[in-house]
Design a protein around this motif. Structure first.
Motif, PDB file in Angstrom:
ATOM      1  N   LEU A 151       0.853  -1.191   0.000  1.00  0.00           N
ATOM      2  CA  LEU A 151       0.000   0.000   0.000  1.00  0.00           C
ATOM      3  C   LEU A 151       0.888   1.240   0.000  1.00  0.00           C
ATOM      4  O   LEU A 151       1.852   1.310   0.752  1.00  0.00           O
ATOM      5  CB  LEU A 151      -0.893  -0.008   1.244  1.00  0.00           C
ATOM      6  N   TYR A 152       0.558   2.209  -0.840  1.00  0.00           N
ATOM      7  CA  TYR A 152       1.353   3.436  -0.866  1.00  0.00           C
ATOM      8  C   TYR A 152       0.460   4.658  -1.040  1.00  0.00           C
ATOM      9  O   TYR A 152      -0.666   4.570  -1.531  1.00  0.00           O
ATOM     10  CB  TYR A 152       2.415   3.379  -1.967  1.00  0.00           C
ATOM     11  N   ARG A 153       0.987   5.795  -0.608  1.00  0.00           N
ATOM     12  CA  ARG A 153       0.263   7.060  -0.702  1.00  0.00           C
ATOM     13  C   ARG A 153       0.708   7.783  -1.971  1.00  0.00           C
ATOM     14  O   ARG A 153       1.895   8.048  -2.161  1.00  0.00           O
ATOM     15  CB  ARG A 153       0.534   7.924   0.528  1.00  0.00           C
ATOM     16  N   ARG A 168     -12.704  15.378   4.803  1.00  0.00           N
ATOM     17  CA  ARG A 168     -11.656  14.377   4.923  1.00  0.00           C
ATOM     18  C   ARG A 168     -11.883  13.239   3.931  1.00  0.00           C
ATOM     19  O   ARG A 168     -10.972  12.775   3.253  1.00  0.00           O
ATOM     20  CB  ARG A 168     -11.618  13.795   6.342  1.00  0.00           C
ATOM     21  N   SER A 169     -13.140  12.770   3.847  1.00  0.00           N
ATOM     22  CA  SER A 169     -13.470  11.663   2.962  1.00  0.00           C
ATOM     23  C   SER A 169     -13.198  12.014   1.514  1.00  0.00           C
ATOM     24  O   SER A 169     -12.643  11.219   0.746  1.00  0.00           O
ATOM     25  CB  SER A 169     -14.935  11.269   3.148  1.00  0.00           C
ATOM     26  N   GLU A 170     -13.576  13.236   1.119  1.00  0.00           N
ATOM     27  CA  GLU A 170     -13.373  13.681  -0.257  1.00  0.00           C
ATOM     28  C   GLU A 170     -11.889  13.756  -0.600  1.00  0.00           C
ATOM     29  O   GLU A 170     -11.450  13.360  -1.675  1.00  0.00           O
ATOM     30  CB  GLU A 170     -14.027  15.051  -0.457  1.00  0.00           C
ATOM     31  N   ILE A 171     -11.084  14.262   0.340  1.00  0.00           N
ATOM     32  CA  ILE A 171      -9.658  14.439   0.105  1.00  0.00           C
ATOM     33  C   ILE A 171      -8.934  13.098   0.029  1.00  0.00           C
ATOM     34  O   ILE A 171      -8.060  12.889  -0.809  1.00  0.00           O
ATOM     35  CB  ILE A 171      -9.040  15.306   1.214  1.00  0.00           C
ATOM     36  N   SER A 174      -8.649   9.572  -3.226  1.00  0.00           N
ATOM     37  CA  SER A 174      -7.676   9.246  -4.267  1.00  0.00           C
ATOM     38  C   SER A 174      -6.232   9.283  -3.783  1.00  0.00           C
ATOM     39  O   SER A 174      -5.311   9.343  -4.590  1.00  0.00           O
ATOM     40  CB  SER A 174      -7.832  10.239  -5.432  1.00  0.00           C
ATOM     41  N   LEU A 175      -6.032   9.231  -2.477  1.00  0.00           N
ATOM     42  CA  LEU A 175      -4.684   9.362  -1.938  1.00  0.00           C
ATOM     43  C   LEU A 175      -3.861   8.080  -1.991  1.00  0.00           C
ATOM     44  O   LEU A 175      -2.638   8.130  -2.032  1.00  0.00           O
ATOM     45  CB  LEU A 175      -4.732   9.840  -0.485  1.00  0.00           C
ATOM     46  N   PHE A 176      -4.517   6.916  -1.976  1.00  0.00           N
ATOM     47  CA  PHE A 176      -3.814   5.651  -1.809  1.00  0.00           C
ATOM     48  C   PHE A 176      -4.015   4.707  -2.995  1.00  0.00           C
ATOM     49  O   PHE A 176      -5.031   4.747  -3.677  1.00  0.00           O
ATOM     50  CB  PHE A 176      -4.277   4.952  -0.526  1.00  0.00           C
ATOM     51  N   ASP A 177      -3.025   3.843  -3.184  1.00  0.00           N
ATOM     52  CA  ASP A 177      -3.140   2.808  -4.209  1.00  0.00           C
ATOM     53  C   ASP A 177      -2.297   1.614  -3.771  1.00  0.00           C
ATOM     54  O   ASP A 177      -1.578   1.685  -2.766  1.00  0.00           O
ATOM     55  CB  ASP A 177      -2.681   3.334  -5.567  1.00  0.00           C
ATOM     56  N   VAL A 178      -2.387   0.530  -4.522  1.00  0.00           N
ATOM     57  CA  VAL A 178      -1.657  -0.689  -4.180  1.00  0.00           C
ATOM     58  C   VAL A 178      -0.817  -1.160  -5.361  1.00  0.00           C
ATOM     59  O   VAL A 178      -1.149  -0.909  -6.518  1.00  0.00           O
ATOM     60  CB  VAL A 178      -2.609  -1.823  -3.752  1.00  0.00           C
ATOM     61  N   SER A 179       0.275  -1.831  -5.048  1.00  0.00           N
ATOM     62  CA  SER A 179       1.121  -2.467  -6.043  1.00  0.00           C
ATOM     63  C   SER A 179       1.215  -3.939  -5.656  1.00  0.00           C
ATOM     64  O   SER A 179       1.952  -4.304  -4.736  1.00  0.00           O
ATOM     65  CB  SER A 179       2.507  -1.822  -6.061  1.00  0.00           C
ATOM     66  N   PHE A 180       0.423  -4.776  -6.330  1.00  0.00           N
ATOM     67  CA  PHE A 180       0.307  -6.168  -5.895  1.00  0.00           C
ATOM     68  C   PHE A 180       0.567  -7.148  -7.036  1.00  0.00           C
ATOM     69  O   PHE A 180       0.554  -6.785  -8.214  1.00  0.00           O
ATOM     70  CB  PHE A 180      -1.075  -6.422  -5.293  1.00  0.00           C
ATOM     71  N   GLY A 199     -12.499   8.081  10.199  1.00  0.00           N
ATOM     72  CA  GLY A 199     -12.304   6.804   9.514  1.00  0.00           C
ATOM     73  C   GLY A 199     -12.013   6.960   8.032  1.00  0.00           C
ATOM     74  O   GLY A 199     -11.838   5.967   7.315  1.00  0.00           O
ATOM     75  N   ALA A 200     -11.926   8.201   7.543  1.00  0.00           N
ATOM     76  CA  ALA A 200     -11.761   8.452   6.109  1.00  0.00           C
ATOM     77  C   ALA A 200     -10.452   7.888   5.568  1.00  0.00           C
ATOM     78  O   ALA A 200     -10.418   7.301   4.484  1.00  0.00           O
ATOM     79  CB  ALA A 200     -11.856   9.948   5.828  1.00  0.00           C
ATOM     80  N   THR A 201      -9.364   8.081   6.304  1.00  0.00           N
ATOM     81  CA  THR A 201      -8.065   7.587   5.831  1.00  0.00           C
ATOM     82  C   THR A 201      -8.058   6.074   5.742  1.00  0.00           C
ATOM     83  O   THR A 201      -7.629   5.494   4.736  1.00  0.00           O
ATOM     84  CB  THR A 201      -6.937   8.066   6.769  1.00  0.00           C
ATOM     85  N   LEU A 202      -8.529   5.408   6.783  1.00  0.00           N
ATOM     86  CA  LEU A 202      -8.564   3.949   6.785  1.00  0.00           C
ATOM     87  C   LEU A 202      -9.524   3.410   5.734  1.00  0.00           C
ATOM     88  O   LEU A 202      -9.267   2.378   5.111  1.00  0.00           O
ATOM     89  CB  LEU A 202      -8.937   3.444   8.178  1.00  0.00           C
ATOM     90  N   GLU A 203     -10.628   4.099   5.534  1.00  0.00           N
ATOM     91  CA  GLU A 203     -11.567   3.704   4.480  1.00  0.00           C
ATOM     92  C   GLU A 203     -10.898   3.752   3.111  1.00  0.00           C
ATOM     93  O   GLU A 203     -11.026   2.824   2.302  1.00  0.00           O
ATOM     94  CB  GLU A 203     -12.780   4.628   4.492  1.00  0.00           C
ATOM     95  N   ALA A 204     -10.154   4.833   2.851  1.00  0.00           N
ATOM     96  CA  ALA A 204      -9.466   4.976   1.571  1.00  0.00           C
ATOM     97  C   ALA A 204      -8.395   3.900   1.394  1.00  0.00           C
ATOM     98  O   ALA A 204      -8.243   3.336   0.302  1.00  0.00           O
ATOM     99  CB  ALA A 204      -8.846   6.364   1.466  1.00  0.00           C
ATOM    100  N   CYS A 205      -7.669   3.607   2.469  1.00  0.00           N
ATOM    101  CA  CYS A 205      -6.654   2.553   2.412  1.00  0.00           C
ATOM    102  C   CYS A 205      -7.300   1.194   2.141  1.00  0.00           C
ATOM    103  O   CYS A 205      -6.798   0.409   1.322  1.00  0.00           O
ATOM    104  CB  CYS A 205      -5.887   2.491   3.729  1.00  0.00           C
ATOM    105  N   ALA A 206      -8.387   0.921   2.838  1.00  0.00           N
ATOM    106  CA  ALA A 206      -9.080  -0.358   2.675  1.00  0.00           C
ATOM    107  C   ALA A 206      -9.615  -0.513   1.253  1.00  0.00           C
ATOM    108  O   ALA A 206      -9.513  -1.588   0.653  1.00  0.00           O
ATOM    109  CB  ALA A 206     -10.206  -0.473   3.686  1.00  0.00           C
ATOM    110  N   LYS A 207     -10.170   0.547   0.705  1.00  0.00           N
ATOM    111  CA  LYS A 207     -10.700   0.489  -0.661  1.00  0.00           C
ATOM    112  C   LYS A 207      -9.592   0.222  -1.673  1.00  0.00           C
ATOM    113  O   LYS A 207      -9.800  -0.471  -2.670  1.00  0.00           O
ATOM    114  CB  LYS A 207     -11.450   1.774  -0.988  1.00  0.00           C
ATOM    115  N   ALA A 208      -8.426   0.779  -1.420  1.00  0.00           N
ATOM    116  CA  ALA A 208      -7.282   0.496  -2.295  1.00  0.00           C
ATOM    117  C   ALA A 208      -6.887  -0.975  -2.190  1.00  0.00           C
ATOM    118  O   ALA A 208      -6.666  -1.645  -3.208  1.00  0.00           O
ATOM    119  CB  ALA A 208      -6.102   1.397  -1.928  1.00  0.00           C
ATOM    120  N   LEU A 209      -6.822  -1.499  -0.972  1.00  0.00           N
ATOM    121  CA  LEU A 209      -6.461  -2.903  -0.774  1.00  0.00           C
ATOM    122  C   LEU A 209      -7.501  -3.854  -1.359  1.00  0.00           C
ATOM    123  O   LEU A 209      -7.162  -4.954  -1.814  1.00  0.00           O
ATOM    124  CB  LEU A 209      -6.274  -3.190   0.720  1.00  0.00           C
TER     125      LEU A 209
END
Length: 227
Positions: A151-153, A168-171, A174-180, A199-209
Motif C-alpha cells: 500500500l502506498y500514498r 476528509r473523505s473527499e480528500i 484518491s490518496l492511496f493505491d496498491v502495487s500487488f 475513519g476516512a483515511t482507513l476507508e481509503a486505504c481499505a478500498k485500495a487494498l
C-alpha cells in the motif's frame, strides 16, 4: 556519578503526564499506565471502530487499543509519538497490546500487517512513520510479517485533523493505491493506523487494498476518538 548528573540535567519525564519518572519506570509512569483508557474492543465484535465502517467497507475485525480524550494521557502519548520523535512509545504500546491480540490473530489468520503509509515528503519531514514501531512490536510478539510495500500514498496532503468528516473523505479518496501481484490474492491484511476519527483515511486505504482479488481486511488503531 555521571548517570546522576545526566538525570539531573536531563530528567526523564512521563510522556503521559510530564511528571518525573522513577528509577524503575520507562516512558510512562505507573499512575498513567493504570489510568490508560483501554477500550477492550478486541472482545467486542460490534465496537465503535466496527460501526465506523459498517455498510461502507467489508471488514473482518476492528479494534482500537485506547480511547483518545482531549487533553488526556493518550493525547499526550500520541503527540509525543507523532511529533516529538518518540517512536519508542509505539513499541511500548505494541508490546502491551500484542498480549490481547494473540488469540485474535490465531482466529483470523492475518497474512500481514499493513501500516498506513506516509507520503515520501511527509516521511522526510518527520523522519519516521509513527505507526512503524507499534507494528513492529505486534509483528515480533504475534509472529505476523509487516508489508510496507503493498500500500502506498500517491499524493501529499496537509493534516486533516481540523477538517469535517465530509471534507476528509473527499480528500482521502484518491490518496492511496496498491502495487500487488498474484501472490497477494486472497490474503487477510491487518491495516494499522495511530488514531481513528472519521475513519476516512482507513476507508481509503481499505478500498485500495480491496482492489486485490479475494482479499480480506481487518483494521487496528492505537486510539479511537469521536472528535
Amino acid at each position: 556519578m555521571l548517570k546522576n548528573l545526566i538525570n539531573l540535567l536531563f530528567p526523564k519525564l512521563c510522556t503521559g503526564c510530564n511528571s518525573l519518572l522513577l528509577e524503575n519506570e520507562d516512558l510512562i509512569c505507573t499512575h498513567c499506565r493504570h489510568e490508560l483508557p483501554l477500550t477492550q474492543h478486541h472482545l467486542l465484535k460490534n465496537n465503535y471502530v466496527a460501526k465506523k465502517f459498517y455498510g461502507i467497507i467489508p471488514v473482518e475485525f476492528c479494534s482500537a487499543m485506547l480511547y483518545f480524550h482531549k487533553d488526556g494521557i493518550v493525547q499526550n502519548l500520541i503527540h509525543h509519538l507523532k511529533y516529538k520523535n518518540r517512536p519508542e512509545i509505539g513499541k511500548l504500546l505494541g508490546n502491551w497490546y500484542a498480549n490481547d491480540l494473540k488469540e485474535v490473530a490465531k482466529e483470523h489468520c492475518f497474512s500481514a500487517i499493513i501500516p498506513v503509509p506516509l507520503h515520501k515528503k511527509r516521511m522526510k519531514e518527520r523522519g519516521y512513520n509513527q505507526v512503524t514501531t507499534f507494528c513492529e512490536a505486534l509483528s515480533q510478539n504475534i509472529g505476523i510479517e509487516i508489508n510496507d510495500q503493498l500500500l502506498y500514498r500517491k499524493k501529499y496532503s496537509k493534516t486533516q485533523t481540523k477538517k469535517s468528516k465530509e471534507a476528509r473523505s473527499e480528500i482521502t479518496t484518491s490518496l492511496f493505491d496498491v502495487s500487488f501481484t498474484s501472490a497477494d490474492h486472497g490474503k487477510h491484511f491487518l491495516l494499522v493506523d495511530d488514531v481513528i476519527t472519521s475513519g476516512a483515511t482507513l476507508e481509503a486505504c481499505a478500498k485500495a487494498l480491496l482492489k486485490i482479488p479475494d482479499v480480506k481486511i481487518s483494521i487496528l488503531t492505537i486510539a479511537y476518538t469521536d472528535s
